[in-house]
Design a protein around this motif. Structure first.
Motif, PDB file in Angstrom:
ATOM      1  N   GLU A  36       0.814  -1.224   0.000  1.00 33.64           N
ATOM      2  CA  GLU A  36       0.000   0.000   0.000  1.00 33.64           C
ATOM      3  C   GLU A  36       0.844   1.269   0.000  1.00 33.64           C
ATOM      4  N   PHE A  37       1.971   1.285   0.678  1.00 30.92           N
ATOM      5  CA  PHE A  37       2.765   2.500   0.806  1.00 30.92           C
ATOM      6  C   PHE A  37       4.035   2.457  -0.036  1.00 30.92           C
ATOM      7  N   THR A 135       9.635   5.976   6.124  1.00 32.32           N
ATOM      8  CA  THR A 135       8.466   5.467   5.415  1.00 32.32           C
ATOM      9  C   THR A 135       7.623   6.649   4.953  1.00 32.32           C
ATOM     10  N   ASN A 139       2.043   6.152   6.359  1.00 30.10           N
ATOM     11  CA  ASN A 139       2.154   4.753   6.768  1.00 30.10           C
ATOM     12  C   ASN A 139       2.228   4.670   8.298  1.00 30.10           C
ATOM     13  N   ARG A 141       1.154   2.418  10.359  1.00 33.94           N
ATOM     14  CA  ARG A 141       1.503   1.122  10.952  1.00 33.94           C
ATOM     15  C   ARG A 141       3.017   1.002  11.110  1.00 33.94           C
ATOM     16  N   SER A 142       3.779   1.320  10.053  1.00 37.93           N
ATOM     17  CA  SER A 142       5.245   1.248  10.170  1.00 37.93           C
ATOM     18  C   SER A 142       5.769   2.301  11.135  1.00 37.93           C
ATOM     19  N   LEU A 168       2.838   9.432  -1.968  1.00 37.31           N
ATOM     20  CA  LEU A 168       3.778   8.688  -1.123  1.00 37.31           C
ATOM     21  C   LEU A 168       5.171   9.304  -1.102  1.00 37.31           C
TER      22      LEU A 168
END
Length: 183
Positions: A36-37, A135, A139, A141-142, A168
């Motif tokens: 996704e990223f 990242t 993002n 989550r990361s 991104l």
């Protein structure tokens, strides 16, 4: 060729890549949730080429993005490790910690667990003074993993390998100095 560094954590083996890793690695690189990223999902040929580069860099330096394998089942779940980015980044030269795990293994603490092992190798075996991670800003989550690892957010930058019109392109940088690791 230098001495090969491999290590284990409580639940994982971090090891050199094998031909059997290519198929599950291609599957995770084709998964839109995992990618996704990233600017694009990878084709099988692109995924195999990336695995080949990871394997060659480990063979050359002794360390890199190691294949991550579950101890209990011996299942390949992705990679975690250390890497010297090839892109000319505003904070180069640097060594980054990074991870890419199959979706079915998210949320189980594997990235944090293996990254802590990579920090141990980076700081105590390789003698690094700092390890970074970065990242896409979105993002979360990361970024949460980086924060659990006690890395410090250190601003944003435009990643030169992400197209200029991509949402991104803007990345955030996290740092972990050796002094913070030692503390």
């Amino acid at each position: 060729m230098t001495d090969l560094i491999e290590f284990e954590t409580e639940r994982l083996f971090l090891r050199q890549w094998t031909p059997a890793d290519r198929e599950p690695f291609a599957a995770l690189n084709a998964d839109p949730r995992v990618m996704e990223f990233f600017p694009a999902r990878l084709t099988r040929a692109e995924s195999d080429a990336m695995a080949d580069r990871c394997e060659a860099l480990i063979r050359e330096r002794g360390w890199g993005f190691w294949a991550a394998e579950l101890k209990g089942s011996r299942e390949f779940i992705g990679f975690v490790g250390l890497h010297t980015p090839s892109a000319e980044l505003p904070f180069s030269p640097c060594v980054e910690v990074g991870w890419r795990l199959s979706f079915s293994h998210w949320g189980k603490g594997f990235a944090s667990e293996a990254a802590r092992g990579a920090f141990r190798v980076g700081f105590t075996v390789l003698g690094l003074n700092e390890i970074v991670s970065f990242t896409a800003v979105k993002n979360f989550r990361s970024r949460a993993v980086m924060e659990r690892l006690k890395m410090c957010e250190s601003g944003t930058f435009e990643h030169p390998q992400v197209p200029g019109n991509s949402p991104l392109r803007l990345h955030c940088l996290y740092r972990l100095p050796r002094a913070h690791y030692d503390a």
